[in-house]
Scaffold this active site. Structure first.
Site, PDB file in Angstrom:
ATOM      1  N   GLY A 188     -34.218  21.102  58.959  1.00 32.68           N
ATOM      2  CA  GLY A 188     -35.297  21.044  57.865  1.00 32.68           C
ATOM      3  C   GLY A 188     -34.921  20.604  56.793  1.00 32.68           C
ATOM      4  N   CYS A 189     -35.679  19.846  56.055  1.00 31.17           N
ATOM      5  CA  CYS A 189     -35.368  18.883  54.902  1.00 31.17           C
ATOM      6  C   CYS A 189     -34.397  19.997  53.954  1.00 31.17           C
ATOM      7  CB  CYS A 189     -36.399  18.211  54.132  1.00 31.17           C
ATOM      8  SG  CYS A 189     -37.921  19.198  53.768  1.00 31.17           S
ATOM      9  N   TYR A 190     -35.321  21.054  53.452  1.00 28.00           N
ATOM     10  CA  TYR A 190     -34.651  21.675  52.369  1.00 28.00           C
ATOM     11  C   TYR A 190     -33.257  22.573  52.850  1.00 28.00           C
ATOM     12  CZ  TYR A 190     -38.813  22.203  49.396  1.00 28.00           C
ATOM     13  OH  TYR A 190     -39.937  21.705  48.624  1.00 28.00           O
ATOM     14  N   GLU A 230     -31.017  14.800  47.946  1.00 31.07           N
ATOM     15  CA  GLU A 230     -31.244  14.018  49.210  1.00 31.07           C
ATOM     16  C   GLU A 230     -32.385  13.534  49.230  1.00 31.07           C
ATOM     17  OE1 GLU A 230     -30.980  17.053  52.347  1.00 31.07           O
ATOM     18  OE2 GLU A 230     -33.056  17.349  52.277  1.00 31.07           O
ATOM     19  N   GLY A 249     -32.946  14.375  54.982  1.00 26.02           N
ATOM     20  CA  GLY A 249     -33.594  15.503  55.138  1.00 26.02           C
ATOM     21  C   GLY A 249     -34.258  15.318  56.527  1.00 26.02           C
TER      22      GLY A 249
END
Lengths: 350, 350, 350, 350
Positions: free
Chosen positions: B148-150, B316, B322
């Site tokens: 995932g991005c986070y 990012e 991400g």
């Protein structure tokens, strides 16, 4: 106190009506309807109204709109005309923020809005709610068709040029306009997502936009020519600003030889001298949309970028003067109040 | 040339994959599927790709994905796990940009994604696609669950602190994160409209966000503690930035007495010395999201705002490192290419 | 009518004061000074005020500020303290929107603002202008130091937790805050250009920000510990939102065992029950900055993202409750008016 | 490898040159000068270049620009003309991104740029660097005046209409244009602050803009009429978009009777058939600025909103095709490379 009902208040014109009416000293909002959200407190949808608007959305049936003095329709097109006759019969005044009572030609209405008009007689009776141009008629109106956001700015910008015959080539007007994204309403659509519309600029509606026929109908009224007359024609090109609120119209009109001699600045200042909401700026100005943000004001500047070309710059807040503020201005007139009541908020800048 | 298929390329991770892969010197995109848009040229949906991507969307049936070397799933959760087994049987490598192969605990998966996991054996085999932490496993993987991005930013920020035992109170980590709106995808929803999300800031997912369990699972892997161990726990709070791209994570970890003695700057620099995409900035820096816009880079700065508190700032691009950039980075590893191939675009600033 | 003067009204706190005061029913603005812009009509700089504020900027000499009832300083730091003594001698009440009367420790003031404090006796007399915490003192004050924008939100968020002893580990508070760009003022600087700050997010002031000592001074007052006591300490980390207005504070406090038993929602609701400008939202809420845009309201939500962690979310408009609105609120108190006079504008949404 | 020097690379055209040239396979950047920032690593000012551009700013004296093959001037107006003669004498090719070599009429130059032209002979020699219109001359040029951002879009939009005599009333053209804020450069100014320019829209330069004479000079060249001829005249009105990058031009030309018969779509497609950077979109399209973001492409759509009116919509990235990308395109031509070398980045969307 004026008892006010709002039909369909979940969109942006609805919340803007609530913002204005909840601060209006002569208004009591008695009902706000939404079939879909019935039972939900208005302030759950719009936390900005917490502590200020204590109503919940109700179904139309429960709303007892017939007991209101004024009902605003902040609904999709087609709703107001279905309910107008009954409310009028009960003595309720109606202000429709959608398009049901704007286009006088029912064929034109059907072509642009995809439905037949269900009450041509009421349409004939309805007054076009632009107070600067139709103030006396609005005072006496039972039904007002509130103008579109773009048409408001285009009419106010061209009016001084068209009212004096022979100044411009009225058959070749251009309205190059731009609007913030709230003009598209609070609808879940991809093209108005922040990730799509931000850091971006584009024209849209290039094959024809519903506000085009409205603009042309009304410019012809202003110029005093027959409906549909080729003597007045305006090309209207809307663009999408990556901003929430604000309409900016850049209007072009070719000047006739006599128009080239006219003092346009003086003409505009004289025309709007007594208007509380129209500000003609000093010569050389470039009004910006934020200078009217969240207010009912319009600012106008007139230029001659070439000896034979007039250019008019007009800014308004599309949700206020372009929609809900104008509707309240009409209500004030229809109810015999001072036209500016509840509408003198200072614009929010920055 | 690597033959690549993309399943479900109509969203933002899809168009970002297309942007990167269409410029990748070792890739030929052979198919991109969308049941809904089958037949539509990709560049009709994304004019940015006009002249660069000549494919049209096809149905999955026509796509002959089984002839690809690598298939990316840029789909809603649940699609990849339904199609993975068959593709693997045909020797296709799979990279899933959704969450099907991220959470190792199938009960956890079901709780957060609302569906049972259909292939726990493949989930067990799948490698978590964060190259800086799992490079060798990715090289050999048949299935990669792209992070995932986070979680990508949170893991890269905390990793140097957690890899050395005893530096921080790992049971009380805080990840205060913020993401641009593109992280919500290209879905028609009200809350991500420009008129809603612009000129605004808020936390969201405050009752729990899907990336929370992913973060905690992986931080435990990094720290070398058992799954579910209370020795490592991170509170994750996401916020919505009124911007298109970019994730900014502000990470807090209480330092132990020995952690208070450590040279954190040196620790981070040593940890990431050889990483092509991770830039540890000089002491005192505050990285900004635009410094990695449209690139696969991550920039990190480490601070001690109090003697017993470490703060790590990580930026990012949520769509690149991400999501799609990281997926291409994994593909490069899985296919034996230099890890940076096609991924060294200079960030776009301003 | 209260005769009001504004010193240095060319910045954002100045124009916001003008917006609020020009709509205040009990105020007459008699002078607004700017050496640099003397002679220029205020509405030439701020077209939003055209037709509403007819003053021109004057030099301080011409302004006859000594005849005012109240003078606001919307100036750079250092100006108010130079002029305060003389005005006070003439019976004028003073509200300083800069930092001259915030930090009680003159050494601390000098360290953060780079100048010695010129009137420590007046500083000792000055009242910190946060009505929710110092209402009675403000009523009697001759000089008010109007709080910083961030400190207002941080104090209002932490106050309920700190007022009850023993709920939280007050020595390890974290205030992770974010502000719109107008907080930096109307100064020509590169880092706040739209092309720099838009579509971007970053922390700033990471080596220390002036609002840090102010926050810590005041949190100690709230908790009732000695100035400088290590028993209360807050790490403050500001971030820059790509938006015009709005502050969002995400506050973290570790709960003690007794704190873990407390009903935080009830605690907050009870604490702010009678406050006209503080709205404690229902459990589970995530307030957004736009819900208070251009208004003096603060909205707060309290959460427990882990059993031993309290998280408080606070939103305010940095120019209104974070600056000029709060200053008017103080003026109302100092002049014996109802505290909410002229401050009940409904927030502008969208 | 082409040895390239950049004079004055601290602004947005400078960093965009660095972004493009650092990825150009045939270029080695040997020096970048800034008197003010001499000694500072370029990547300290622009963290996006960390790890990609290892140069520091140097003084012009140390830069040994005379050893370069090509020198770009990304400087304020007036710098290039002061240094051009010496560099040319050393065999260096010059591309000026400022206006020193755009306006052929030195009186006009002096009027708009406030300084006399110091080398009229070089001005006479200089080639206007719009490859789509002057490709062969650019190939042989020693000095190129890189076009202004607005003029690039206006010329490319009008060129097909003007190249064919008699299609339009060329004496009454209108260019209604809008640009992102980066067009104003990286200068500390109030009017381009995020808090001023965001959520706003306005016209500017309404009394005359420097790009007006440039547009008119070049449209006359395209139409083949004499300099200053009234047969070709364009009113140019720029507006400010609250966005970082992007120019959108909405162009209007009245069609003659023969123009009304022409197939404009076919005309535009034929005109640009072989141009690698100009994309004529299908009939009915509305190009958006983000579709060319961070790329050297231009997209054009042609419309007839009235039977006697042509409307052309043009989008470009003002920093790429409108400045630095076009300069690299010119460099490629001047150095005998394929014109597209290093310039085929796919636009960044979203």
């Amino acid at each position: 106190m004026i008892k006010v009902g709002i039909v369909g208040g979940t969109g942006y014109t609805g919340v803007e009506l609530l913002r204005l009416l909840s601060q209006h000293p002569q208004v009591k909002i008695t009902a706000i309807t939404s079939r879909k959200e019935a039972g939900m407190p208005v302030s759950d949808m719009y936390p900005s109204l917490r502590g200020r608007v204590d109503l919940a959305f109700t179904t139309p049936d429960e709303a007892r709109l017939n007991e209101c003095d004024v009902v605003f329709f902040a609904t999709p097109h087609g709703v107001a005309m279905a309910q107008a006759r009954e409310l009028l019969a009960d003595g309720v005044k109606i202000i429709d923020l959608a398009a049901d009572f704007r286009l006088k030609d029912t064929a034109e209405f059907e072509r642009w809005y995809g439905m037949p008009h269900s009450c041509p007689d009421l349409l004939a009776e309805a007054v076009y709610g632009l107070p600067e141009l139709h103030r006396e008629a609005i005072r006496k109106a039972r039904i007002v068709g509130n103008p579109g956001c773009y048409p408001t700015s285009v009419q106010l910008g061209f009016a001084p040029l068209l009212k004096t015959p022979g100044l411009v080539d009225a058959a070749h007007l251009i309205a190059n306009c731009a609007s913030g994204v709230s003009g598209a309403g609070r609808k879940a659509e991809v093209h108005t997502l922040l990730a799509e519309a931000s850091d971006n600029f584009k024209a849209y509606g290039v094959k024809g936009h519903r506000h085009g026929p409205e603009i042309n109908q009304q410019l012809r009224v202003i110029a005093g020519v027959a409906p549909g007359s080729a003597a007045v024609h305006c090309v209207f090109v809307p663009h999408l600003i990556p901003a929430i609120r604000g309409i900016h119209s850049t209007l072009y009109a070719r000047l006739t030889p006599s128009g080239q001699q006219a003092d346009l600045q003086a003409l505009f200042e004289a025309h709007y001298r007594d208007e509380p909401f129209v500000d003609v700026m000093p010569a050389g100005s470039a009004p910006e949309t934020r200078s009217v943000r969240a207010s009912n004001f319009v600012r106008i500047a007139v230029h001659k970028p070439a000896p034979d070309l007039a250019m008019v710059l007009v800014v308004e807040d599309n949700l206020t003067k372009g929609a809900s503020g104008q509707a309240v201005q009409c209500m004030n007139l229809m109810c015999g109040l001072d036209e500016t009541t509840g509408l003198l908020q200072v614009p929010v800048l920055p």
